[in-house]
Design an enzyme around this catalytic site. Structure first.
Site, PDB file in Angstrom:
ATOM      1  N   LYS A  22       0.852  -1.213   0.000  1.00 54.38           N
ATOM      2  CA  LYS A  22       0.000   0.000   0.000  1.00 54.38           C
ATOM      3  C   LYS A  22       0.876   1.247   0.000  1.00 54.38           C
ATOM      4  CE  LYS A  22      -1.676   1.561   4.074  1.00 54.38           C
ATOM      5  NZ  LYS A  22      -1.374   2.950   4.422  1.00 54.38           N
ATOM      6  N   ASN A  23       1.912   1.264   0.864  1.00 57.83           N
ATOM      7  CA  ASN A  23       2.705   2.475   1.044  1.00 57.83           C
ATOM      8  C   ASN A  23       3.760   2.684  -0.024  1.00 57.83           C
ATOM      9  OD1 ASN A  23       1.102   3.089   3.163  1.00 57.83           O
ATOM     10  ND2 ASN A  23       2.583   2.549   4.754  1.00 57.83           N
ATOM     11  N   ARG A  99      -4.599  11.018   4.569  1.00 61.07           N
ATOM     12  CA  ARG A  99      -3.526  12.009   4.669  1.00 61.07           C
ATOM     13  C   ARG A  99      -2.520  11.857   3.543  1.00 61.07           C
ATOM     14  NH1 ARG A  99      -1.739  14.110   8.245  1.00 61.07           N
ATOM     15  NH2 ARG A  99       0.368  13.480   7.721  1.00 61.07           N
ATOM     16  N   CYS A 123      -4.832  12.785  12.735  1.00 61.83           N
ATOM     17  CA  CYS A 123      -5.593  11.538  12.596  1.00 61.83           C
ATOM     18  C   CYS A 123      -5.498  10.823  13.944  1.00 61.83           C
ATOM     19  CB  CYS A 123      -5.050  10.704  11.444  1.00 61.83           C
ATOM     20  SG  CYS A 123      -3.562   9.837  11.874  1.00 61.83           S
ATOM     21  N   ARG A 128       0.504  14.676  13.038  1.00 61.76           N
ATOM     22  CA  ARG A 128       1.037  14.369  11.708  1.00 61.76           C
ATOM     23  C   ARG A 128       1.022  15.585  10.767  1.00 61.76           C
ATOM     24  NH1 ARG A 128      -1.274   8.803   9.671  1.00 61.76           N
ATOM     25  NH2 ARG A 128       0.556   8.922   8.331  1.00 61.76           N
ATOM     26  N   PRO A 129       1.738  16.642  11.122  1.00 62.55           N
ATOM     27  CA  PRO A 129       1.811  17.816  10.239  1.00 62.55           C
ATOM     28  C   PRO A 129       2.617  17.507   8.972  1.00 62.55           C
ATOM     29  CG  PRO A 129       3.370  18.022  12.020  1.00 62.55           C
ATOM     30  CD  PRO A 129       2.594  16.771  12.296  1.00 62.55           C
ATOM     31  N   ILE A 130       2.636  18.453   8.030  1.00 60.38           N
ATOM     32  CA  ILE A 130       3.521  18.274   6.867  1.00 60.38           C
ATOM     33  C   ILE A 130       4.481  19.466   6.734  1.00 60.38           C
ATOM     34  CG2 ILE A 130       1.928  16.769   5.572  1.00 60.38           C
ATOM     35  CD1 ILE A 130       1.241  19.244   3.845  1.00 60.38           C
ATOM     36  N   ASP A 131       4.818  20.062   7.880  1.00 61.07           N
ATOM     37  CA  ASP A 131       5.719  21.229   7.873  1.00 61.07           C
ATOM     38  C   ASP A 131       7.065  20.915   7.224  1.00 61.07           C
ATOM     39  OD1 ASP A 131       5.848  19.548  10.227  1.00 61.07           O
ATOM     40  OD2 ASP A 131       7.426  20.863  10.940  1.00 61.07           O
ATOM     41  N   ASP A 314       4.611   0.620  12.084  1.00 56.46           N
ATOM     42  CA  ASP A 314       3.385   0.006  11.549  1.00 56.46           C
ATOM     43  C   ASP A 314       3.242  -1.453  11.964  1.00 56.46           C
ATOM     44  OD1 ASP A 314       3.392   1.777   8.359  1.00 56.46           O
ATOM     45  OD2 ASP A 314       2.897   2.378  10.394  1.00 56.46           O
ATOM     46  N   ARG A 406      -9.070  -0.189   4.768  1.00 60.21           N
ATOM     47  CA  ARG A 406      -8.334   0.918   4.134  1.00 60.21           C
ATOM     48  C   ARG A 406      -6.936   0.458   3.743  1.00 60.21           C
ATOM     49  NH1 ARG A 406      -7.504   6.382   7.122  1.00 60.21           N
ATOM     50  NH2 ARG A 406      -6.025   6.337   5.408  1.00 60.21           N
TER      51      ARG A 406
HETATM   52  C1  EPZ Z   1       4.329   7.034   6.451  1.00 60.37           C
HETATM   53  O1  EPZ Z   1       3.549   8.069   6.995  1.00 60.37           O
HETATM   54  C2  EPZ Z   1       3.402   5.835   6.311  1.00 60.37           C
HETATM   55  N1  EPZ Z   1       2.316   6.174   5.387  1.00 60.37           N
HETATM   56  C3  EPZ Z   1       2.836   5.467   7.677  1.00 60.37           C
HETATM   57  O2  EPZ Z   1       2.031   4.298   7.512  1.00 60.37           O
HETATM   58  C4  EPZ Z   1       3.997   5.135   8.604  1.00 60.37           C
HETATM   59  O3  EPZ Z   1       3.503   4.849   9.879  1.00 60.37           O
HETATM   60  C5  EPZ Z   1       4.968   6.335   8.667  1.00 60.37           C
HETATM   61  O4  EPZ Z   1       5.404   6.690   7.343  1.00 60.37           O
HETATM   62  C6  EPZ Z   1       6.196   6.036   9.501  1.00 60.37           C
HETATM   63  O5  EPZ Z   1       6.888   4.944   8.946  1.00 60.37           O
HETATM   64  C7  EPZ Z   1       2.566   6.146   4.056  1.00 60.37           C
HETATM   65  O6  EPZ Z   1       3.672   5.869   3.610  1.00 60.37           O
HETATM   66  C8  EPZ Z   1       1.412   6.472   3.158  1.00 60.37           C
HETATM   67  P1  EPZ Z   1       6.363  10.393   8.559  1.00 60.37           P
HETATM   68  P2  EPZ Z   1       4.136   9.584   7.032  1.00 60.37           P
HETATM   69  O7  EPZ Z   1       6.273  11.638   7.760  1.00 60.37           O
HETATM   70  O8  EPZ Z   1       5.022   9.800   5.872  1.00 60.37           O
HETATM   71  C9  EPZ Z   1       6.336  13.683  11.976  1.00 60.37           C
HETATM   72  C10 EPZ Z   1       0.158   2.937   7.770  1.00 60.37           C
HETATM   73  O9  EPZ Z   1      -0.284   2.395   8.780  1.00 60.37           O
HETATM   74  N2  EPZ Z   1       6.298  14.641  10.858  1.00 60.37           N
HETATM   75  O10 EPZ Z   1       7.527   9.481   8.323  1.00 60.37           O
HETATM   76  O11 EPZ Z   1       2.981  10.486   7.237  1.00 60.37           O
HETATM   77  C11 EPZ Z   1       5.077  12.838  12.026  1.00 60.37           C
HETATM   78  O12 EPZ Z   1       4.075  13.503  12.763  1.00 60.37           O
HETATM   79  C12 EPZ Z   1       0.642   4.366   7.845  1.00 60.37           C
HETATM   80  O13 EPZ Z   1       0.271   2.375   6.647  1.00 60.37           O
HETATM   81  C13 EPZ Z   1       6.372  16.008  11.146  1.00 60.37           C
HETATM   82  O14 EPZ Z   1       6.436  16.419  12.312  1.00 60.37           O
HETATM   83  O15 EPZ Z   1       5.028   9.551   8.335  1.00 60.37           O
HETATM   84  C14 EPZ Z   1       5.549  11.579  12.700  1.00 60.37           C
HETATM   85  O16 EPZ Z   1       5.557  11.776  14.096  1.00 60.37           O
HETATM   86  C15 EPZ Z   1       0.347   5.004   9.188  1.00 60.37           C
HETATM   87  N3  EPZ Z   1       6.340  16.894  10.109  1.00 60.37           N
HETATM   88  C16 EPZ Z   1       6.984  11.420  12.202  1.00 60.37           C
HETATM   89  O17 EPZ Z   1       7.384  12.707  11.731  1.00 60.37           O
HETATM   90  C17 EPZ Z   1       6.266  16.494   8.811  1.00 60.37           C
HETATM   91  O18 EPZ Z   1       6.285  17.357   7.905  1.00 60.37           O
HETATM   92  C18 EPZ Z   1       7.156  10.437  11.055  1.00 60.37           C
HETATM   93  O19 EPZ Z   1       6.203  10.774  10.089  1.00 60.37           O
HETATM   94  C19 EPZ Z   1       6.211  15.111   8.532  1.00 60.37           C
HETATM   95  C20 EPZ Z   1       6.237  14.203   9.562  1.00 60.37           C
END
Ligand code: EPZ
Length: 428
Positions: A22-23, A99, A123, A128-131, A314, A406
């Site tokens: 999926k990812n 997201r 969520c 989970r911001p995207i900053d 995960d 999902r």
């Molecule tokens: C990806 O999410 C996966 N989703 C998630 O899988 C997975 O849990 C996660 O990576 C960690 O491995 C997809 O690939 C579609 P991150 P992502 O950005 O990219 C913080 C599932 O169950 N952060 O690596 O959203 C964030 O809040 C899902 O399949 C910021 O602060 O995760 C988190 O605490 C759930 N600012 C940490 O970093 C940002 O701009 C890691 O998040 C981005 C992230």
């Protein structure tokens, strides 16, 4: 909404195929925006989030055909032609359900110079911001405004410019977003502290197949030389390591012996090490993985989640469920998300003995769980409830299984094909 009724205590046996990831499929579908014609993805799992991404691509004016029917069955394929894109927007009603819609931001800026993407809200598992995504894209010349909860983004008139970017912390989709933005940017982009998840590498390989110039794949430093355009191609999605890990956990909890067909073992090295430590017997044989376990004979093992190649967040909920009936106490620490223990309250209803202290769970194994009604809260939590129900004494019910659907390709069907007794009923 559906619910699952699970009769526990049934050992598993047989073989089951691991679906595509999926990812990996999510960023790959977004990458279709970059191509001058159709991107055909094969080995695409049939699950909700990909249908949502397909709807989003169509909303933008592209052509997205998922799971084309052939002779009464569905091909696990997605044919995506975004060359006719007219509307570079990801509206709130889509983004609030997924997201990962934010993954269209980089490709839209790279290919069309503008985008309007609803700012993802939090969520269940965290804010989970995207900053980090926005900061990195700004370094490439993108400008952002916030209007009505939407990010209104635009690239410089003559396109994004390559930059030297270092992520303050590892972000999987942040790395994918910036990598996709950089493949059509002017000049060279370096991404430091890049995520090394196999799904990031799979996305990079697909971009290279489309004509992108990317080096350092699988490392934490990616170097991308911008090119003028990306060509249509066909690409096979990697196997889903989290689905494979979830199926492993099912055998570990219910007991029995099963073979996972097509699991890519080196994606799971750390996870397999922890399963072995817990007393699960694993044997790899030409790309398949045979797993054997005896219900109630697992040993407690400590786990701390972390970015790849660490133990994946995960898989945390599934492993915690496993430890709830292991011999001894295990300490499980979640370092990635701030609220990813929602499965604990539900597992306690089955008799699990878990104490939470901030981001750490202390799990004291009990002899046997007892079936009870439970409610799913997020994707991986719902999987852990299902695993626990399969090992518990008696019958359990799990409501709100749309969370499961999902992110898993008919997981209940796969487990039933291994002998589980899971019934899906309409839950009005
Ligand atoms: C990806 O999410 C996966 N989703 C998630 O899988 C997975 O849990 C996660 O990576 C960690 O491995 C997809 O690939 C579609 P991150 P992502 O950005 O990219 C913080 C599932 O169950 N952060 O690596 O959203 C964030 O809040 C899902 O399949 C910021 O602060 O995760 C988190 O605490 C759930 N600012 C940490 O970093 C940002 O701009 C890691 O998040 C981005 C992230």
């Amino acid at each position: 909404m559906d619910k699952l009724i699970v009769e526990g205590g049934v050992p598993l046996s047989g073989a089951v195929k691991v679906s595509g990831a999926k990812n990996a499929a999510l960023p790959l579908m977004a990458a279709s925006i970059l191509a001058d014609g159709p991107l055909t993805l094969t080995n695409v799992p049939r699950l909700g989030d990909l249908r949502t991404m397909g709807r989003l691509l169509k909303h933008m004016g592209g052509m997205a055909t998922l799971y084309p029917e052939e002779g009464g069955s569905f091909r696990e394929e997605a044919i995506l032609d975004m060359s006719g894109l007219t509307n570079p927007e990801a509206p709130h009603e889509v983004v609030k359900t997924m997201r990962a819609s934010a993954l269209v931001l980089g490709p839209l800026l790279a290919r069309h110079g503008r985008a309007r993407v609803s700012l993802p809200g939090g969520c269940a598992i965290g804010v989970r911001p995207i900053d980090l995504h926005l900061k990195a894209l700004s370094a490439m010349g993108a400008e952002f405004d916030l209007a009505g909860g939407d990010i209104v983004a635009k690239a410089p008139r003559d396109g994004l410019v390559g930059a030297d970017i270092r992520f303050d912390s590892v972000t999987v989709t942040g790395t994918e977003n910036v990598m996709m933005a950089s493949v059509l940017a002017k000049g060279k982009t370096v991404i430091r502290n890049a995520a090394r998840e196999p799904e990031v590498a799979d996305t990079a390989r697909a971009l290279v197949a489309m004509g992108a110039k990317i080096s350092g794949i699988e490392s934490d430093e990616l170097e991308i030389e911008g090119v003028d355009s990306l060509k249509p191609t066909s690409y096979e999605v990697m196997p889903d390591r989290i689905e494979a890990g979830t199926l492993l956990s099912a055998v570990a909890m219910a007991g029995g012996r099963a073979t996972l067909i097509g699991a890519r073992l080196n994606d799971l090295a750390v996870v397999l090490g922890k399963f072995t430590e817990a007393g699960v017997f694993l044997r790899a044989q030409n790309g398949d993985l045979t797993v054997e376990a005896h219900r109630g004979l697992l040993s407690a093992v400590n786990v701390t989640t972390g970015p790849y190649p660490g133990f994946p967040t995960d898989m945390q909920a599934q492993f915690l469920a496993m430890m709830s009936t292991a011999k001894g106490a295990s300490i499980i620490t979640e370092t990635i998300f701030e609220n990813r223990f929602m499965h604990v309250a539900e597992l306690r209803r089955l008799g699990a003995n878990v104490t939470l202290e901030g981001r750490t769970a202390v799990v004291k194994g009990v002899e046997r769980l007892s079936g009870a009604p439970m409610t799913a809260s997020d994707l991986r939590a719902s999987a852990s409830l299902l695993l626990a129900a399969m090992s518990a004494k008696g019958v359990s019910e799990i409501s709100r299984v749309y969370h499961l659907d999902r992110g898993y390709d008919r997981l209940d069907d796969k487990l039933n094909s291994l002998g589980a007794k899971i019934k899906r009923v309409r839950d009005n």
